[in-house]
Motif scaffolding. Structure first.
Motif, PDB file in Angstrom:
ATOM      1  N   ARG A 171      19.571 -61.600  98.866  1.00  0.00           N
ATOM      2  CA  ARG A 171      18.711 -62.310  99.806  1.00  0.00           C
ATOM      3  C   ARG A 171      19.367 -62.376 101.184  1.00  0.00           C
ATOM      4  NH1 ARG A 171      14.473 -66.615  98.683  1.00  0.00           N
ATOM      5  NH2 ARG A 171      14.732 -65.953  96.564  1.00  0.00           N
ATOM      6  N   SER A 172      20.679 -62.602 101.215  1.00  0.00           N
ATOM      7  CA  SER A 172      21.360 -62.694 102.502  1.00  0.00           C
ATOM      8  C   SER A 172      21.414 -61.303 103.151  1.00  0.00           C
ATOM      9  CB  SER A 172      22.759 -63.281 102.336  1.00  0.00           C
ATOM     10  OG  SER A 172      23.749 -62.305 102.539  1.00  0.00           O
ATOM     11  N   PHE A 173      21.641 -60.281 102.316  1.00  0.00           N
ATOM     12  CA  PHE A 173      21.648 -58.900 102.803  1.00  0.00           C
ATOM     13  C   PHE A 173      20.286 -58.567 103.394  1.00  0.00           C
ATOM     14  CE2 PHE A 173      21.522 -54.314 102.407  1.00  0.00           C
ATOM     15  CZ  PHE A 173      22.802 -53.948 102.763  1.00  0.00           C
ATOM     16  N   LEU A 174      19.254 -58.931 102.599  1.00  0.00           N
ATOM     17  CA  LEU A 174      17.876 -58.685 103.038  1.00  0.00           C
ATOM     18  C   LEU A 174      17.578 -59.407 104.337  1.00  0.00           C
ATOM     19  CD1 LEU A 174      15.100 -58.906 100.349  1.00  0.00           C
ATOM     20  CD2 LEU A 174      15.703 -57.038 101.873  1.00  0.00           C
ATOM     21  N   GLY A 175      18.060 -60.639 104.422  1.00  0.00           N
ATOM     22  CA  GLY A 175      17.822 -61.440 105.616  1.00  0.00           C
ATOM     23  C   GLY A 175      18.367 -60.736 106.836  1.00  0.00           C
ATOM     24  N   ARG A 176      19.559 -60.147 106.674  1.00  0.00           N
ATOM     25  CA  ARG A 176      20.183 -59.507 107.831  1.00  0.00           C
ATOM     26  C   ARG A 176      19.506 -58.176 108.155  1.00  0.00           C
ATOM     27  NH1 ARG A 176      26.435 -59.785 106.988  1.00  0.00           N
ATOM     28  NH2 ARG A 176      26.475 -59.228 109.181  1.00  0.00           N
ATOM     29  N   THR A 177      19.149 -57.412 107.114  1.00  0.00           N
ATOM     30  CA  THR A 177      18.438 -56.156 107.413  1.00  0.00           C
ATOM     31  C   THR A 177      17.071 -56.475 108.014  1.00  0.00           C
ATOM     32  OG1 THR A 177      17.743 -56.043 105.135  1.00  0.00           O
ATOM     33  CG2 THR A 177      19.595 -54.662 105.756  1.00  0.00           C
ATOM     34  N   ASP A 178      16.481 -57.571 107.528  1.00  0.00           N
ATOM     35  CA  ASP A 178      15.202 -58.006 108.114  1.00  0.00           C
ATOM     36  C   ASP A 178      15.374 -58.307 109.592  1.00  0.00           C
ATOM     37  OD1 ASP A 178      13.351 -57.692 106.224  1.00  0.00           O
ATOM     38  OD2 ASP A 178      13.236 -59.801 105.615  1.00  0.00           O
ATOM     39  N   MET A 179      16.507 -58.930 109.919  1.00  0.00           N
ATOM     40  CA  MET A 179      16.784 -59.293 111.304  1.00  0.00           C
ATOM     41  C   MET A 179      16.885 -58.031 112.157  1.00  0.00           C
ATOM     42  SD  MET A 179      17.161 -61.914 113.122  1.00  0.00           S
ATOM     43  CE  MET A 179      17.915 -63.390 112.462  1.00  0.00           C
ATOM     44  N   ILE A 180      17.539 -57.004 111.600  1.00  0.00           N
ATOM     45  CA  ILE A 180      17.673 -55.740 112.330  1.00  0.00           C
ATOM     46  C   ILE A 180      16.290 -55.124 112.549  1.00  0.00           C
ATOM     47  CG2 ILE A 180      18.591 -53.373 112.216  1.00  0.00           C
ATOM     48  CD1 ILE A 180      20.987 -54.535 110.680  1.00  0.00           C
ATOM     49  N   ARG A 195      18.600 -58.484 121.147  1.00  0.00           N
ATOM     50  CA  ARG A 195      19.728 -57.836 120.485  1.00  0.00           C
ATOM     51  C   ARG A 195      19.888 -58.438 119.088  1.00  0.00           C
ATOM     52  NH1 ARG A 195      18.763 -55.020 123.834  1.00  0.00           N
ATOM     53  NH2 ARG A 195      20.011 -54.160 125.514  1.00  0.00           N
ATOM     54  N   ILE A 196      20.504 -57.692 118.191  1.00  0.00           N
ATOM     55  CA  ILE A 196      20.722 -58.163 116.825  1.00  0.00           C
ATOM     56  C   ILE A 196      21.866 -59.173 116.831  1.00  0.00           C
ATOM     57  CG2 ILE A 196      21.341 -57.477 114.488  1.00  0.00           C
ATOM     58  CD1 ILE A 196      20.388 -54.595 115.433  1.00  0.00           C
ATOM     59  N   PRO A 197      21.661 -60.381 116.229  1.00  0.00           N
ATOM     60  CA  PRO A 197      22.761 -61.345 116.204  1.00  0.00           C
ATOM     61  C   PRO A 197      23.940 -60.796 115.397  1.00  0.00           C
ATOM     62  CG  PRO A 197      20.779 -62.266 115.196  1.00  0.00           C
ATOM     63  CD  PRO A 197      20.465 -60.864 115.567  1.00  0.00           C
ATOM     64  N   VAL A 198      25.146 -60.999 115.884  1.00  0.00           N
ATOM     65  CA  VAL A 198      26.348 -60.521 115.189  1.00  0.00           C
ATOM     66  C   VAL A 198      27.099 -61.739 114.663  1.00  0.00           C
ATOM     67  CG1 VAL A 198      28.532 -59.328 115.515  1.00  0.00           C
ATOM     68  CG2 VAL A 198      26.484 -58.471 116.628  1.00  0.00           C
ATOM     69  N   ARG A 199      27.526 -61.701 113.379  1.00  0.00           N
ATOM     70  CA  ARG A 199      28.190 -62.858 112.770  1.00  0.00           C
ATOM     71  C   ARG A 199      29.647 -62.983 113.161  1.00  0.00           C
ATOM     72  NH1 ARG A 199      26.965 -62.917 106.430  1.00  0.00           N
ATOM     73  NH2 ARG A 199      24.864 -63.787 106.413  1.00  0.00           N
ATOM     74  N   GLY A 200      30.238 -61.859 113.501  1.00  0.00           N
ATOM     75  CA  GLY A 200      31.662 -61.883 113.828  1.00  0.00           C
ATOM     76  C   GLY A 200      32.536 -61.698 112.615  1.00  0.00           C
ATOM     77  N   THR A 201      31.949 -61.338 111.472  1.00  0.00           N
ATOM     78  CA  THR A 201      32.738 -61.151 110.251  1.00  0.00           C
ATOM     79  C   THR A 201      33.280 -59.727 110.147  1.00  0.00           C
ATOM     80  OG1 THR A 201      30.651 -60.705 109.155  1.00  0.00           O
ATOM     81  CG2 THR A 201      31.584 -62.891 108.874  1.00  0.00           C
ATOM     82  N   GLN A 202      32.822 -58.846 111.022  1.00  0.00           N
ATOM     83  CA  GLN A 202      33.280 -57.455 111.043  1.00  0.00           C
ATOM     84  C   GLN A 202      32.993 -56.713 109.743  1.00  0.00           C
ATOM     85  OE1 GLN A 202      34.178 -55.605 113.565  1.00  0.00           O
ATOM     86  NE2 GLN A 202      33.936 -57.344 114.924  1.00  0.00           N
ATOM     87  N   ASP A 203      31.974 -57.146 108.993  1.00  0.00           N
ATOM     88  CA  ASP A 203      31.616 -56.399 107.782  1.00  0.00           C
ATOM     89  C   ASP A 203      30.727 -55.214 108.179  1.00  0.00           C
ATOM     90  OD1 ASP A 203      29.244 -57.568 108.411  1.00  0.00           O
ATOM     91  OD2 ASP A 203      29.204 -58.930 106.704  1.00  0.00           O
ATOM     92  N   GLU A 204      30.264 -54.472 107.169  1.00  0.00           N
ATOM     93  CA  GLU A 204      29.503 -53.254 107.452  1.00  0.00           C
ATOM     94  C   GLU A 204      28.274 -53.546 108.303  1.00  0.00           C
ATOM     95  OE1 GLU A 204      30.467 -54.399 104.622  1.00  0.00           O
ATOM     96  OE2 GLU A 204      31.084 -52.862 103.191  1.00  0.00           O
ATOM     97  N   LEU A 205      27.563 -54.625 107.936  1.00  0.00           N
ATOM     98  CA  LEU A 205      26.329 -54.934 108.662  1.00  0.00           C
ATOM     99  C   LEU A 205      26.628 -55.350 110.097  1.00  0.00           C
ATOM    100  CD1 LEU A 205      23.955 -56.746 106.172  1.00  0.00           C
ATOM    101  CD2 LEU A 205      23.681 -54.527 107.265  1.00  0.00           C
ATOM    102  N   ASP A 206      27.744 -56.042 110.272  1.00  0.00           N
ATOM    103  CA  ASP A 206      28.137 -56.451 111.617  1.00  0.00           C
ATOM    104  C   ASP A 206      28.425 -55.238 112.472  1.00  0.00           C
ATOM    105  OD1 ASP A 206      27.904 -59.101 112.050  1.00  0.00           O
ATOM    106  OD2 ASP A 206      30.036 -59.443 112.423  1.00  0.00           O
TER     107      ASP A 206
END
Lengths: 457, 226
Positions: A171-180, A195-206
């Motif tokens: 769901r969280s993954f989906l939420g972020r891809t949805d955001m993109i 612009r796409i919000p960035v979490r600052g976690t430096q993970d793949e989605l970031d």
């Protein structure tokens, strides 16, 4: 959302993990059950064998009575088997079980109640005389059910936990891809600033989001440039086209053929100007596209500037200007000869056209470390500091030069050519005393061979 | 002379054809590359004027195929004002000259005439001396004499004069001079051509008559001894 969840990568991964976990938990449960069952049965058989050995011992030393005695003792002892039987020819002599068909070895006999089967060992002491010792299997069954129940609970709880965790992750993954996706849709709808919000976690989605944002910034800058140019063209083209129209309108009212011819001549010249403007714009666009870099070849800048001096020197003289050349013997760079000629002739012409009579124009080629630096300066009035940046913009014209011919594309073209050659361009005041005027400084590319610095005035 | 004009835009084709006919040429028109190739192979034309972009077969390919089959008819390629490299590509492909749209008809005529003259076998022979009226040019010693008197010319003035003399009696345009004398394929903003022609003129005229270099208003210059 609920249906889409089933189609997400996160959910698929969760489902696979749950399945693997379930399979391994089931394998574990089965092996635990088998091992405990075997251990229980082994223990029962061991007790029974010990009992029988004791009974046989008693019978061998002192006969049947002693065997009955031993059975009686064993039955009262804790830690021994539950059930005993000593029978002769189908008649019970001792024990707490009904007589059974004469058999030997490990065997299971039905108990008094269902689920209370008895596991034990039977042996023959003498012909017709049999002994049996065994224990109720109920306890073993009970333990097995207990273990099974515990395992099922653990299994169920883990299944539920894994499913919940998986859903949350997807769901969280989906939420972020949805955001993109949402950001992209907003941009498609014309909101280029999103612009796409960035979490600052430096993970793949970031990282993906940052890359997309950088791409969007670049596209926005390019679009801004295109918008600017389109505006400029629309705006700056109106003037010459309006002039053309006025000329033609005036010509229509004239009766004399000579006037008519003159007006037509002027109209043709005006349309040539407009076409030249387009040609210049296209040329700048082509150079900025960078395609010409493929045709780079070694060019001797010193030689090129000497040829330009021969070509433009007389023009400068006629305009009461002085063209001075300071170049070494030879300075070779990689470049496009035709464009370099256009660049420098453009800058020298600029100086001739935009400075008053008596101005000195100095073309200076220097080698510094691995760079060739060409600067074109003059001791004219110069350009105010605040206008320096604007000079290289398309269609920018200083107030003072608005009345002179030209469209303000010369320096844009110069900038494009300089950048194509990996150079920087700038405009700056030269410090006194030598030149009090302004200079266009061009840094052009890396030189290929070192020339002998010999000044030729 | 007989010219084959290959241009798919009928309006452009009409205008160009009209200008060529008015200048006394016999013009045939074609609108398709393949058709043009087969007609040009007949070898009956003095010159081809061909658009670079054509249906069927593009102008550059037609040029290459003609040259590959030994056809030497002078070809002037015409293109819209896009790629700068197109020019080099066109000339390397075997075209004799290259003209960018839009162009003045005077420019087209001057270029076609110069191109056809260059293609004349008699003109191709190595020339070492050019003599027109009382003017003598020694192309090897790089000297110029008028009426027996030496005239001191700079290198570019010599090239300018040579180009004019070689085209005696034919108009040459500003852009032709920029291309051949200064190797410039763009139009500078200053009067390079005017300045140098005027200097050359005054050097040639010093104590001599008549005027040899004549101005054609709006077009260019013509070298004539009459």
């Amino acid at each position: 959302m609920r249906i889409r969840l089933l189609h997400t990568e996160g959910f698929r991964v969760t489902a696979i993990f749950v399945a693997i976990f379930a399979a391994s938990a089931a394998a574990l449960a089965v092996s635990v059950l088998v091992i405990t069952d075997v251990a229980f049965r082994d223990q029962i058989v061991q007790f029974a064998n010990a009992d029988i050995a004791a009974v046989r011992d008693g019978y061998n030393t002192e006969g049947v009575e002693e065997a009955r005695e031993v059975i009686g003792q064993r039955m009262a002892e804790p830690g021994a088997s539950d059930f005993f039987l000593l029978q002769r020819n189908g008649i019970r002599l001792a024990g707490n079980l009904a007589p059974m068909p004469p058999r030997t070895g490990i065997l299971t006999v039905p108990g008094a109640r269902p689920r209370h089967a008895i596991l034990g060992v039977a042996a023959m002491l003498a012909p017709g005389l049999y002994v049996f010792s065994g224990s109720d299997l109920y306890r073993a069954n009970l333990a097995r059910r207990q273990i099974l129940r515990t395992l099922i609970w653990i299994f169920a709880a883990a299944l539920v936990l894994a499913t919940i965790a998986g859903s949350l992750v997807s769901r969280s993954f989906l939420g972020r891809t949805d955001m993109i996706a949402q950001t992209c849709r907003a941009i498609m709808n014309g909101d280029l600033k999103t612009r796409i919000p960035v979490r600052g976690t430096q993970d793949e989605l970031d990282r993906l989001s940052q890359t997309i944002n950088a791409m969007l910034d670049r596209i926005a800058a390019l679009m801004e440039n295109v918008r600017q140019v389109t505006n400029d063209i629309a705006h700056d083209l109106r003037t010459p086209v309006t002039h053309l129209r006025h000329r033609l309108e005036r010509a229509r009212g004239q009766a004399a053929p000579a006037d008519y011819d003159k007006a037509l001549e002027a109209a043709i010249l005006a349309s040539d100007d407009i076409l030249a403007l387009f040609a210049a714009l296209l040329r700048i666009a082509q150079i900025e596209g960078g395609a010409r870099r493929a045709g780079f070849a070694p060019v001797d800048l010193a030689e090129l500037l000497r040829q330009l001096r021969d070509m433009l020197g007389p023009v400068a003289d006629d305009a009461q200007h002085r063209l001075v050349l300071l170049v070494p013997q030879s300075t070779v760079i990689r470049g496009d000869r035709e464009l370099l000629v256009q660049l420098f002739s453009n800058l020298i012409e600029n100086a001739i056209v935009h400075t008053p009579e008596g101005t000195r124009i100095v073309v200076d080629l220097k080698e510094e470390k691995d760079s060739a630096i060409v600067s074109i300066s003059d001791n004219g009035p110069g350009v105010p500091q605040e206008e320096h940046e604007k000079l290289f913009r398309r269609f920018y014209r200083q107030e003072a030069s608005r009345t002179r011919p030209g469209y303000g594309l010369g320096l844009s073209l110069a900038a494009a050519i300089t950048e194509l050659h990996g150079g920087r361009h700038s405009h700056h005041y030269r410090p006194p005393p030598r030149f009090v005027g302004a200079g266009i400084l061009c840094l052009v590319a890396k030189k290929l061979t070192v020339g002998t610095p010999q000044m030729t005035p | 002379m007989k010219i084959l004009l290959i241009e798919d835009d009928s309006e452009t084709s009409g205008h160009v054809s009209h200008a060529l006919t008015a200048a006394g040429h016999d013009v045939e028109r074609a609108a398709d590359g393949r058709l043009a190739l087969s007609r040009a192979l007949s070898g009956e034309y003095a010159a081809l004027i061909m658009d670079r972009m054509l249906p069927g077969l593009d102008g550059l390919s037609v040029t290459k195929q003609l040259r590959a089959q030994g056809n030497e008819t002078p070809i002037l390629l015409i293109t819209t004002m896009t790629g700068i490299d197109d020019r080099v590509e066109g000339l390397e492909g075997g075209a004799d000259d290259y003209l960018v749209k839009p162009f003045a008809f005077a420019e087209l005529l001057a270029r076609v005439h110069a191109m056809v003259r260059r293609a004349d076998i008699s003109e191709r022979a190595a020339v070492t001396r050019l003599v027109i009226a009382d003017l003598q040019m020694d192309l090897i010693a790089r000297t110029v004499h008028r009426g027996g008197e030496a005239i001191d010319l700079q290198a570019q003035e010599f090239r300018l004069l040579e180009y004019l003399v070689r085209n005696t009696g034919r108009a040459v345009t500003r852009s032709m001079l920029l291309e051949h004398v200064w190797k410039l394929n763009f139009d500078p903003r200053t009067n390079i051509v005017e300045t140098h022609v005027s200097r050359l003129r005054s050097k040639l005229a010093r104590g001599h008559a008549p005027e040899l270099i004549h101005t054609i208003r709006g077009t260019g210059y013509i070298f004539r001894a009459d």
